[in-house]
Design an enzyme around this catalytic site. Structure first.
Site, PDB file in Angstrom:
ATOM      1  N   LYS A 117       0.821  -1.225   0.000  1.00 41.02           N
ATOM      2  CA  LYS A 117       0.000   0.000   0.000  1.00 41.02           C
ATOM      3  C   LYS A 117       0.850   1.268   0.000  1.00 41.02           C
ATOM      4  CE  LYS A 117      -4.401  -1.633   1.738  1.00 41.02           C
ATOM      5  NZ  LYS A 117      -5.400  -1.646   2.797  1.00 41.02           N
ATOM      6  N   LYS A 198      -4.465 -10.817  -6.124  1.00 42.64           N
ATOM      7  CA  LYS A 198      -5.610 -11.059  -5.236  1.00 42.64           C
ATOM      8  C   LYS A 198      -6.765 -10.144  -5.644  1.00 42.64           C
ATOM      9  CE  LYS A 198      -6.009  -8.794  -1.520  1.00 42.64           C
ATOM     10  NZ  LYS A 198      -6.171  -8.098  -0.258  1.00 42.64           N
ATOM     11  N   LYS A 201     -10.410  -4.502  -3.498  1.00 46.64           N
ATOM     12  CA  LYS A 201     -11.289  -3.340  -3.703  1.00 46.64           C
ATOM     13  C   LYS A 201     -10.558  -2.244  -4.471  1.00 46.64           C
ATOM     14  CE  LYS A 201     -13.385  -3.928   0.843  1.00 46.64           C
ATOM     15  NZ  LYS A 201     -13.240  -3.430   2.199  1.00 46.64           N
TER      16      LYS A 201
HETATM   17  P1  TYM Z   1     -10.640  -5.740   4.421  1.00 49.55           P
HETATM   18  O1  TYM Z   1     -11.873  -4.909   4.437  1.00 49.55           O
HETATM   19  O2  TYM Z   1      -9.534  -5.350   3.531  1.00 49.55           O
HETATM   20  O3  TYM Z   1     -11.005  -7.244   4.100  1.00 49.55           O
HETATM   21  C1  TYM Z   1     -12.088  -7.889   4.740  1.00 49.55           C
HETATM   22  C2  TYM Z   1     -11.942  -9.393   4.713  1.00 49.55           C
HETATM   23  O4  TYM Z   1     -11.977  -9.887   3.368  1.00 49.55           O
HETATM   24  C3  TYM Z   1     -10.882 -10.790   3.163  1.00 49.55           C
HETATM   25  N1  TYM Z   1     -10.480 -10.736   1.754  1.00 49.55           N
HETATM   26  C4  TYM Z   1     -10.358 -11.809   0.958  1.00 49.55           C
HETATM   27  N2  TYM Z   1     -10.540 -13.123   1.179  1.00 49.55           N
HETATM   28  C5  TYM Z   1     -10.336 -13.962   0.131  1.00 49.55           C
HETATM   29  N3  TYM Z   1      -9.955 -13.536  -1.109  1.00 49.55           N
HETATM   30  C6  TYM Z   1      -9.769 -12.230  -1.370  1.00 49.55           C
HETATM   31  N4  TYM Z   1      -9.420 -11.815  -2.572  1.00 49.55           N
HETATM   32  C7  TYM Z   1      -9.969 -11.293  -0.315  1.00 49.55           C
HETATM   33  N5  TYM Z   1      -9.869  -9.949  -0.222  1.00 49.55           N
HETATM   34  C8  TYM Z   1     -10.187  -9.612   1.047  1.00 49.55           C
HETATM   35  C9  TYM Z   1      -9.793 -10.250   4.093  1.00 49.55           C
HETATM   36  O5  TYM Z   1      -8.827 -11.237   4.358  1.00 49.55           O
HETATM   37  C10 TYM Z   1     -10.609  -9.882   5.306  1.00 49.55           C
HETATM   38  O6  TYM Z   1     -10.865 -11.017   6.116  1.00 49.55           O
HETATM   39  N6  TYM Z   1      -7.470  -5.752   8.127  1.00 49.55           N
HETATM   40  C11 TYM Z   1      -8.791  -6.333   7.896  1.00 49.55           C
HETATM   41  C12 TYM Z   1      -9.853  -5.614   8.698  1.00 49.55           C
HETATM   42  C13 TYM Z   1      -9.670  -5.728  10.190  1.00 49.55           C
HETATM   43  C14 TYM Z   1      -9.743  -6.913  10.955  1.00 49.55           C
HETATM   44  C15 TYM Z   1      -9.542  -6.512  12.317  1.00 49.55           C
HETATM   45  C16 TYM Z   1      -9.952  -8.249  10.639  1.00 49.55           C
HETATM   46  C17 TYM Z   1      -9.425  -4.713  11.037  1.00 49.55           C
HETATM   47  N7  TYM Z   1      -9.345  -5.176  12.343  1.00 49.55           N
HETATM   48  C18 TYM Z   1      -9.528  -7.446  13.354  1.00 49.55           C
HETATM   49  C19 TYM Z   1      -9.957  -9.175  11.673  1.00 49.55           C
HETATM   50  C20 TYM Z   1      -9.739  -8.773  13.015  1.00 49.55           C
HETATM   51  C21 TYM Z   1      -9.087  -6.344   6.401  1.00 49.55           C
HETATM   52  O7  TYM Z   1      -8.360  -6.897   5.658  1.00 49.55           O
HETATM   53  O8  TYM Z   1     -10.184  -5.732   5.935  1.00 49.55           O
END
Ligand code: TYM
Length: 333
Positions: A117, A198, A201
């Site tokens: 990022k 991957k 968004k």
């Molecule tokens: P975010 O919003 O980027 O992603 C949310 C969840 O979606 C999963 N994910 C995927 N899984 C499979 N294939 C993909 N292409 C893919 N893209 C996204 C991510 O692994 C995630 O589970 N940092 C976290 C948010 C967060 C969080 C936490 C999670 C903040 N605090 C505490 C767990 C516990 C995140 O990636 O958000």
């Protein structure tokens, strides 16, 4: 006496439309396992602002509510899962500050997500570097056992565990050590336009055929799957397929609920066109009822607010207890 259920905590950033990667890696797993665990699910709005240009302040509040509505539409039941918005429980930022003070910067600079990022950015906010510390605070505040996430978040759960160990070793046993809960198939859904990346968004906001959003209408889903990258081998076995086909096979497996062997039999002597058609229809069949539910729930502002208030009230007690223990250990209170 029955054993207490393990505690689960997870969250998603309310940054625009969620895609099927978010659904498969996170939401679908959360909803499916609700009866097994003591569940807390959060909309992590403070993480979303670590990339300030991704946020439009006029829309942000609405996006947070839309994400909550989507949690519910995907099957989260407020009777089984506490649902809340991160910034409504200030203990998250307070614990994050404390954890920042014991986390080596070198650990944070090694994080894959930070490096990708921060790349090509003229200026990087300190919040982006400290993102994993806030995530550690989210997890550790609730004495979490399991964190259901996609494969890309494994490293962040590991650093949360390392931070917990470091705190415990300096100040005495305080935090339970969390583990990630990652599904075997579909832990990393790849981009339809480029299966080496991957599904994400940020790429989806620039490339129309990269991801399928949970809000996509059937004709859009059919078009995006029809354009998905394949090859000229016509190889439809899970172990031998190229990256793009493997991704489509995995999507088919997850959305149809069929086993790999059943799928391989069904696809014998068939071509990629047939596979694509099956994948599209399986995705449409699962997303259509979610979209219908979402349209109903998102209009009910009062219900959404009530669910969030109840969630906040429930989790606040747990968070304040941990924060109070932490402060006592450090000598802050
Ligand atoms: P975010 O919003 O980027 O992603 C949310 C969840 O979606 C999963 N994910 C995927 N899984 C499979 N294939 C993909 N292409 C893919 N893209 C996204 C991510 O692994 C995630 O589970 N940092 C976290 C948010 C967060 C969080 C936490 C999670 C903040 N605090 C505490 C767990 C516990 C995140 O990636 O958000």
């Amino acid at each position: 006496m029955t054993k207490p259920k393990l505690r689960v905590f997870s969250g998603i950033q309310p940054t625009g439309d969620l895609h099927i990667g978010n659904y498969i890696g996170a939401l679908k797993v959360w909803a499916k396992n609700q009866d097994l665990y003591d569940n807390i699910f959060c909309v992590v709005d403070l993480h979303a602002i670590t990339i300030p240009e991704a946020i439009k302040p006029v829309d942000f509040k609405k996006q947070i509510k839309q994400t909550v509505a989507l949690y519910l539409a995907c099957g989260l039941d407020p009777k089984k899962s506490a649902i809340f918005v991160q910034s409504t429980v200030p203990a998250h930022t307070e614990l994050a500050w404390i954890l920042n003070c014991i986390t080596p910067v070198s650990w944070l600079e090694k994080m894959t997500q930070y490096k990708s990022k921060a790349k090509n950015r003229q200026s990087v906010g300190a919040g982006l570097l400290n993102y994993p510390v806030l995530m550690a605070a989210d997890i550790l505040l609730y004495q979490t056992d399991l964190v259901p996430v996609g494969d890309d978040q494994k490293q962040h759960v590991e650093i949360a565990r390392d931070i917990a160990k470091r705190f415990n070793s300096i100040f005495g046993q305080t935090f339970r050590l969390p583990r990630s809960l990652i599904r075997q198939e579909g832990a990393r859904i790849m981009g339809l336009d480029d299966p080496t990346q991957k599904m994400s968004k940020s790429i989806a906001s620039q490339k129309a055929d990269h991801a399928i959003f949970l809000s996509d209408r059937p004709e859009i889903i059919r078009r995006k799957i029809a354009r998905a990258v394949t090859d000229n081998k016509n190889e439809l076995l899970f172990k031998k397929a190229s990256l793009g086909i493997k991704n489509l096979l995995t999507l088919y497996q997850i959305f149809s609920g069929k086993s790999q062997s059943v799928i391989e039999k069904l696809l014998t002597d068939k071509g990629y066109g047939f596979l694509k058609n099956e994948v599209s229809e399986a995705i449409i069949a699962e997303l259509s009822p979610i979209q219908e539910q979402y349209q109903k729930i998102v209009k009910d502002e009062k219900l959404l607010q009530e669910i969030l208030n109840r969630g906040t009230k429930k989790v606040e007690k747990i968070a304040l207890k941990t924060l109070s223990d932490v402060k006592k250990k450090i000598g802050l209170s």
